[in-house]
Design an enzyme around this catalytic site. Structure first.
Site, PDB file in Angstrom:
ATOM      1  N   GLY A   1       0.585  -2.160  -3.529  1.00 23.03           N
ATOM      2  CA  GLY A   1       0.918  -3.403  -4.206  1.00 23.03           C
ATOM      3  C   GLY A   1       2.184  -3.997  -3.615  1.00 23.03           C
ATOM      4  O   GLY A   1       2.775  -3.449  -2.680  1.00 23.03           O
TER       5      GLY A   1
ATOM      6  N   GLY B   1       9.698  -1.973  -6.845  1.00 22.69           N
ATOM      7  CA  GLY B   1       9.860  -2.051  -8.289  1.00 22.69           C
ATOM      8  C   GLY B   1       9.561  -0.735  -8.976  1.00 22.69           C
ATOM      9  O   GLY B   1      10.074  -0.453 -10.058  1.00 22.69           O
TER      10      GLY B   1
ATOM     11  N   GLU C   1       7.012   4.599   0.625  1.00 22.53           N
ATOM     12  CA  GLU C   1       6.046   3.538   0.913  1.00 22.53           C
ATOM     13  C   GLU C   1       6.242   2.972   2.315  1.00 22.53           C
ATOM     14  O   GLU C   1       5.273   2.755   3.051  1.00 22.53           O
ATOM     15  CB  GLU C   1       6.177   2.416  -0.121  1.00 22.53           C
ATOM     16  CG  GLU C   1       5.658   2.785  -1.494  1.00 22.53           C
ATOM     17  CD  GLU C   1       5.946   1.726  -2.553  1.00 22.53           C
ATOM     18  OE1 GLU C   1       5.223   1.688  -3.555  1.00 22.53           O
ATOM     19  OE2 GLU C   1       6.905   0.937  -2.376  1.00 22.53           O
TER      20      GLU C   1
END
Length: 224
Positions: free
Chosen positions: A83, A97, A104
């Site tokens: 995302g 977030g 990531e």
């Protein structure tokens, strides 16, 4: 909103084929992608190896029966799906977030293909409406915080549910920068990269060529 997230998660899973090493993103939208892969593993005998980007995603994937490997145990990742918190018109993005930005970005860097899945509320002309997370070494972090204050980046500490400084999976702190409008994401990224004590930041510039977006008019793919 949850239905939109589920739509893009299912759509992204269509790009996964047997034999792939797949990067599994972190966050509420990526969780639907992982869920769909788990269904395909169980019902369609999909054979994949997952590389996760957080302890939360690892737990979900294990529960779904998805075989896992570390990023250091594979030659490369065929496809990573994740995302994003905000995406500009040039497909630069802000992530982190969920406090998983370091893992990531590592998995994304070693991926042949990288796709973001979002709902249309995450699209904007310029970055800045979402905070920029900066993962920092704990030692000296108060000094970095002061540096960000002097730069007028309106820093805040990322806190956990107990109101204490959040500690990431890699045992670091996160300082969130609140910058109203980021005119030049690459310039800011370069500045942060040069700061001693900064481990990584949530600016993902020029890393994706494809974004799957769910909106009121259905699911669409933005390519660049």
């Amino acid at each position: 909103m949850e239905n939109l997230k589920k739509q893009v998660g299912i759509k992204a899973a269509e790009f996964v084929k047997s034999g792939m090493v797949v990067g599994l993103g972190t966050g509420s939208t990526a969780a639907y992608f992982v869920e769909e892969l788990g269904r395909r593993v169980a019902e369609e005998q999909l054979e994949i190896t997952g590389v996760t980007t957080s302890s939360v995603t690892s737990e979900q994937a294990k529960a779904l029966g998805i075989p896992l490997a570390s990023i250091d145990e594979v030659d490369y990742v065929d496809l990573t799906v994740d995302g994003a918190d905000e995406i500009d018109s040039h497909l630069n993005g802000i992530k982190g977030g969920g406090a998983a930005l370091l893992m990531e970005k590592i998995v994304a860097t070693y991926s042949k293909d990288y796709i973001w899945i979002v709902d249309e509320s995450k699209l904007s002309e310029n970055l800045g409406s979402f905070k920029v997370p900066v993962e920092v070494i704990r030692y000296g972090s108060e000094q970095l915080f002061k540096e960000f204050e002097r730069a007028a980046y309106a820093p805040t500490w990322r806190l956990n549910e107990e109101g204490e400084k959040l500690i990431t999976d890699m045992q670091h702190f996160i300082i969130d920068l609140h910058i109203a409008k980021i005119e030049n994401p690459q310039k800011l990224a370069d500045e942060l990269d040069l700061m001693v004590g900064v481990v990584e930041h949530g600016l993902f510039n020029d890393m994706v060529k494809k974004v799957i977006v769910a909106g009121s008019d259905g699911v669409k793919i933005i390519s660049q």
